[in-house]
Design a protein around this motif. Sequence first.
Motif, PDB file in Angstrom:
ATOM      1  N   LEU A  72      -7.298  -4.575 -74.751  1.00 53.79           N
ATOM      2  CA  LEU A  72      -8.375  -5.258 -74.034  1.00 53.79           C
ATOM      3  C   LEU A  72      -9.255  -4.285 -73.266  1.00 53.79           C
ATOM      4  O   LEU A  72     -10.488  -4.376 -73.313  1.00 53.79           O
ATOM      5  CB  LEU A  72      -7.779  -6.294 -73.072  1.00 53.79           C
ATOM      6  CG  LEU A  72      -8.799  -7.119 -72.277  1.00 53.79           C
ATOM      7  CD1 LEU A  72      -9.684  -7.936 -73.199  1.00 53.79           C
ATOM      8  CD2 LEU A  72      -8.096  -8.032 -71.272  1.00 53.79           C
ATOM      9  N   SER A  73      -8.641  -3.342 -72.558  1.00 53.70           N
ATOM     10  CA  SER A  73      -9.463  -2.495 -71.692  1.00 53.70           C
ATOM     11  C   SER A  73     -10.285  -1.497 -72.505  1.00 53.70           C
ATOM     12  O   SER A  73     -11.420  -1.186 -72.127  1.00 53.70           O
ATOM     13  CB  SER A  73      -8.612  -1.800 -70.625  1.00 53.70           C
ATOM     14  OG  SER A  73      -7.612  -1.001 -71.202  1.00 53.70           O
ATOM     15  N   ALA A  74      -9.756  -1.031 -73.630  1.00 55.03           N
ATOM     16  CA  ALA A  74     -10.569  -0.152 -74.480  1.00 55.03           C
ATOM     17  C   ALA A  74     -11.739  -0.933 -75.069  1.00 55.03           C
ATOM     18  O   ALA A  74     -12.853  -0.410 -75.204  1.00 55.03           O
ATOM     19  CB  ALA A  74      -9.705   0.449 -75.589  1.00 55.03           C
ATOM     20  N   SER A  75     -11.494  -2.188 -75.423  1.00 52.79           N
ATOM     21  CA  SER A  75     -12.552  -3.027 -76.005  1.00 52.79           C
ATOM     22  C   SER A  75     -13.642  -3.351 -75.000  1.00 52.79           C
ATOM     23  O   SER A  75     -14.756  -3.721 -75.388  1.00 52.79           O
ATOM     24  CB  SER A  75     -11.972  -4.346 -76.518  1.00 52.79           C
ATOM     25  OG  SER A  75     -10.914  -4.102 -77.396  1.00 52.79           O
ATOM     26  N   ALA A  76     -13.311  -3.230 -73.707  1.00 54.12           N
ATOM     27  CA  ALA A  76     -14.316  -3.555 -72.692  1.00 54.12           C
ATOM     28  C   ALA A  76     -15.514  -2.601 -72.774  1.00 54.12           C
ATOM     29  O   ALA A  76     -16.640  -2.987 -72.475  1.00 54.12           O
ATOM     30  CB  ALA A  76     -13.685  -3.512 -71.297  1.00 54.12           C
ATOM     31  N   PHE A  77     -15.275  -1.356 -73.200  1.00 51.64           N
ATOM     32  CA  PHE A  77     -16.393  -0.434 -73.406  1.00 51.64           C
ATOM     33  C   PHE A  77     -17.375  -1.019 -74.428  1.00 51.64           C
ATOM     34  O   PHE A  77     -18.588  -0.972 -74.251  1.00 51.64           O
ATOM     35  CB  PHE A  77     -15.893   0.925 -73.933  1.00 51.64           C
ATOM     36  CG  PHE A  77     -15.222   1.785 -72.912  1.00 51.64           C
ATOM     37  CD1 PHE A  77     -15.968   2.514 -71.992  1.00 51.64           C
ATOM     38  CD2 PHE A  77     -13.840   1.888 -72.862  1.00 51.64           C
ATOM     39  CE1 PHE A  77     -15.355   3.333 -71.053  1.00 51.64           C
ATOM     40  CE2 PHE A  77     -13.214   2.700 -71.930  1.00 51.64           C
ATOM     41  CZ  PHE A  77     -13.966   3.419 -71.018  1.00 51.64           C
ATOM     42  N   VAL A  78     -16.818  -1.545 -75.505  1.00 53.86           N
ATOM     43  CA  VAL A  78     -17.616  -2.121 -76.582  1.00 53.86           C
ATOM     44  C   VAL A  78     -18.380  -3.351 -76.090  1.00 53.86           C
ATOM     45  O   VAL A  78     -19.593  -3.495 -76.286  1.00 53.86           O
ATOM     46  CB  VAL A  78     -16.689  -2.543 -77.745  1.00 53.86           C
ATOM     47  CG1 VAL A  78     -17.462  -3.339 -78.771  1.00 53.86           C
ATOM     48  CG2 VAL A  78     -16.003  -1.329 -78.357  1.00 53.86           C
ATOM     49  N   MET A  79     -17.631  -4.215 -75.439  1.00 51.98           N
ATOM     50  CA  MET A  79     -18.188  -5.500 -75.021  1.00 51.98           C
ATOM     51  C   MET A  79     -19.350  -5.295 -74.057  1.00 51.98           C
ATOM     52  O   MET A  79     -20.426  -5.888 -74.219  1.00 51.98           O
ATOM     53  CB  MET A  79     -17.057  -6.304 -74.378  1.00 51.98           C
ATOM     54  CG  MET A  79     -17.392  -7.694 -73.990  1.00 51.98           C
ATOM     55  SD  MET A  79     -17.915  -7.808 -72.254  1.00 51.98           S
ATOM     56  CE  MET A  79     -16.350  -8.280 -71.496  1.00 51.98           C
ATOM     57  N   LEU A  80     -19.159  -4.419 -73.080  1.00 45.67           N
ATOM     58  CA  LEU A  80     -20.216  -4.179 -72.093  1.00 45.67           C
ATOM     59  C   LEU A  80     -21.419  -3.492 -72.735  1.00 45.67           C
ATOM     60  O   LEU A  80     -22.572  -3.799 -72.413  1.00 45.67           O
ATOM     61  CB  LEU A  80     -19.675  -3.312 -70.949  1.00 45.67           C
ATOM     62  CG  LEU A  80     -18.741  -4.057 -69.998  1.00 45.67           C
ATOM     63  CD1 LEU A  80     -17.930  -3.080 -69.153  1.00 45.67           C
ATOM     64  CD2 LEU A  80     -19.547  -5.000 -69.108  1.00 45.67           C
ATOM     65  N   THR A  81     -21.152  -2.580 -73.637  1.00 40.65           N
ATOM     66  CA  THR A  81     -22.236  -1.817 -74.256  1.00 40.65           C
ATOM     67  C   THR A  81     -23.120  -2.715 -75.117  1.00 40.65           C
ATOM     68  O   THR A  81     -24.360  -2.648 -75.046  1.00 40.65           O
ATOM     69  CB  THR A  81     -21.637  -0.665 -75.087  1.00 40.65           C
ATOM     70  OG1 THR A  81     -20.877   0.169 -74.209  1.00 40.65           O
ATOM     71  CG2 THR A  81     -22.728   0.150 -75.768  1.00 40.65           C
TER      72      THR A  81
END
Lengths: 587, 587
Positions: free
Chosen positions: A121-130
Amino acid sequence: MSDVLIPRRDLDFLLGDWLCLDELLRTPKFAAHTREDVAAVLDLSERVAADLFLPAYKAADQIEPTLGADGVKVIPQIADAVSGYADLGLFAAGFDEALGGMALPSLVCTASLAQFMAANLSASAFVMLTTANARLIAAFGTPAQIDSFARPGIAGQATGTMCLSEPQAGSSLADIRTRAEPDGEDGLGRRFRLTGNKMWISGGDHDVTEDIVHLVLAKVPGADGQLVDGTSGISLFIVPKRLPSGERNDVSVAGLNHKMGYRGIPNCLLNLGERGGATGWLVGEVGQGLPIMFQMMNEARINVGLGAAAVAYRGYRHALRYAGERLQGRALDAPKGQPSAPVPIIEHADVKRMLLAQKVYAEGSLALIFYCARLVDQEGDADAAELLGLLTPVAKTWPSEWGLVANDLAIQVHGGYGYTRDFDVEQLYRDNRLNPIHEGTTGIQALDLLGRKTLKSNGRGYALLRERIDATILKADQIERLDGYGELLADAWDHIAVVVEGLRPLDAAASLENATPFLSAFGHAVLGWLWLDQAVVAANLGDDAFHRGKLWACRFFFETELPKVEFWLDFVDSHSDVASAAPADIF
Amino acid sequence: MSDVLIPRRDLDFLLGDWLCLDELLRTPKFAAHTREDVAAVLDLSERVAADLFLPAYKAADQIEPTLGADGVKVIPQIADAVSGYADLGLFAAGFDEALGGMALPSLVCTASLAQFMAANLSASAFVMLTTANARLIAAFGTPAQIDSFARPGIAGQATGTMCLSEPQAGSSLADIRTRAEPDGEDGLGRRFRLTGNKMWISGGDHDVTEDIVHLVLAKVPGADGQLVDGTSGISLFIVPKRLPSGERNDVSVAGLNHKMGYRGIPNCLLNLGERGGATGWLVGEVGQGLPIMFQMMNEARINVGLGAAAVAYRGYRHALRYAGERLQGRALDAPKGQPSAPVPIIEHADVKRMLLAQKVYAEGSLALIFYCARLVDQEGDADAAELLGLLTPVAKTWPSEWGLVANDLAIQVHGGYGYTRDFDVEQLYRDNRLNPIHEGTTGIQALDLLGRKTLKSNGRGYALLRERIDATILKADQIERLDGYGELLADAWDHIAVVVEGLRPLDAAASLENATPFLSAFGHAVLGWLWLDQAVVAANLGDDAFHRGKLWACRFFFETELPKVEFWLDFVDSHSDVASAAPADIF
């Protein structure tokens, strides 16, 4: 492939059978894509999630981001995962071809992202926010702003943030104090110098990409040099970590927040303007910051729900695996006094109960978010936009609250083992605990739903929703195995309508004082509808284990969850002031 | 003193006003003690908890116990806290004078322990396990065993453990495989050599005290050399870390469990008999291990509830402090368009709701456990023992489940700050998550309540409970401010009786398949009674803020919690097989 990610079978059901992906792919906007293209994206997503994101899951928790003299560092596995994601062009999946994207439907992008969120989840947050950041700039920025600040995100070469909160202003954005002074104009638009502090900035600094594009809310002072009270003075600025000259902008990390979970992405306190002012370019007009930001905020809210759903789903898969393998106890109806072998715990009624609850929370949450993504794909359809607005607080909250309950049950199924860090479920639980807080707490979502989206609305969203619910009920009434469920669902929605009418005559404070239980009731009633709608589709598709599973989950929801709607509504309908009238001295 | 511990005002109310401590101190057993003695113990407890236990709270989480060549080490602050506790003679508080104790009522000891648990749950676990261990030996051991193995615990010179679970046998003790071979007899009793593995042993090794007294369940092989199936062959042994000769016993630490929380006390996998057999002395008779162990188990279950209550209470106190200090947002009925200052969040209805919920969960949990402690003090009274047996699964479960909800709400009140390790509430939440698992999971407690204590019982416990409930209702009916509550409570208990009668004709498996929702209903109905009973006392004592707080909490419970009883009972009464009949392939 990993057995703890979201099974492809379920994605195919949700996208293909339930949400009519083929129909979507026949619309002009998405006609360039085939089912095979979609399958390829989902295959790729599952593989990369399993190969790059999942292996970094524990490490992301154990080795937190650190702040040094040259900024924030995250573990290399996270940087590798994000850059692997970029290399495959997945950042661009949902963007138009003109921006270098694949123009895939939001539904497909959401299903793809779900696998990454389940894996890490936390690694994916980079993607989601970007992607949400780039989408805002693509929608509201000038062509030059898009080229300089959206394209790098779409290519995965820069990441994006959203900088709203300040130490003294979390839920109450009217109170932000970051100040933006006009500083001329250049090819990138009207330039400002920003000074202030921004709190809770996920990905606020890191070494995953060279550049970071901050979207910052700040106030432009009035003619008297004073900041305007309230939200109307708030404007939106693009503040890159590096200026076009290559120089560092005046943005520094004042500290990292050390979180209970969700640790792979750093959460920063940023200082703007310690050296005279951070350079920012205005997006849209002065004073339009909040309405513009709400595009990203709404996308982020739905993505918070997606993350919560994915983490709940992953926990359910772990619990299911454990329950099938762990031998303990005997059946309650086993003959007494005879030697017998322990059974897998999945055979115990109470363990099945905990697994079924996880199934309805996790799969139901995912269905809700996919339903919203399908509405996003109906761009230009005013009805779809209206419905999406009504469902957004539910999409943010229901998976966050009930997904956490699912993760709690996943621990419980594991017994003592689930409480240890040798298993993943305790981390999933810690990770998911953030979701009822960020991007608007549950209490804030409740005020949005009952205030803006209900009592202050013209009722169009409710009417559209009820139409769709009635259509589901009509179909369910044709199916013997779903006998009676339509009536229960109609009762729940009739009850909601009565309760809302009862609230209308009250003043603002009194009508909203029990907004949170109202959101609970509304959310469960939405999920009752979505479960029944899925059961209708499943019943018509066959009687294999997968489809029987959807019907069984629907039955479980209607027997054990839907009755809660009545409980919450009775309380809201009582207009009780037990909370609001409580004097501070009684605590 | 710290404002996050349990306020003395509430302890005085619960012990003095509600549970009639004076009456207890007039009974022959406790007549040697005065109210002043009790006050001194509570003062001392609060001070030592604040001075020695609370400061070690964060460190106990951050620096986990380590396993080295010479055993397990914990941080010195914990050793200091435990030895400070020992120096004050508090280990001995509840023991008879003949054993070097103070012979204080269990009610007072429980109130004392609550402060330590609120301050530092995992450090207090050393105390809790040691006193329960010594109490078992004092009750069932020979005089020589008591001198050698109970007295050191009572003096705080050795700590105690309970060794029940094995890697393959958690809830199902019938499946333990630890083997005890007869090895003669000496002054300490019948000696055995034990071989096997014991899992989840809290305090299984450490450097807090020199010696550790393990109470170990093992099976004595039959004449054929085989272990007997089932629980009847289980026996109980005292296995000290150091033999009377001073030599190390054959007990070694095979590993530490790394927990999500509750980290101050190491949790060990112990290997017995790697060097030929650990020496153990039989307690009681061969085959009597489980019934004897249940004394310690029942005490531990109630203490798990106490810990959960104390941690919930501490979280509530933190949330209350934060809500009074944190400024955010405006009142919903504030005049629009005028500049105004943010208000403390305790003024928002939704924050009050979350605080009230914490108040009813935390204070209610503590009341429940104190009520049980008062029953413990009626030693020799068969009615009290019967009632205590019926309430034990509730005492274990209700604080564990709802205390955790309280801790979840404490985080939510703190918003993003609550998710960081700068505040204590995230650790409280992680610590408390163990409580629904250890000493019998919630599912196991539910089978105990509905199976053994209800369907297989002669009904005496229920009759006694109902008598006390009816007495409360009769008193409540005299008080205008409590109008209507008595009837609601009577309805809930009538409904429970009807549901139980409906379950009787079913076979064992069918009658127990929804035991967990039954426990939920029963637990809430018990708390409804205890809240009403406290409200009666508070109403008769005055109209100051403290007493109005108890009445307000009672109102909150009756409006928002008690209605859940009906929801759970309706489901149990439907005899639904939605969980038990779910085929494994539908998941």
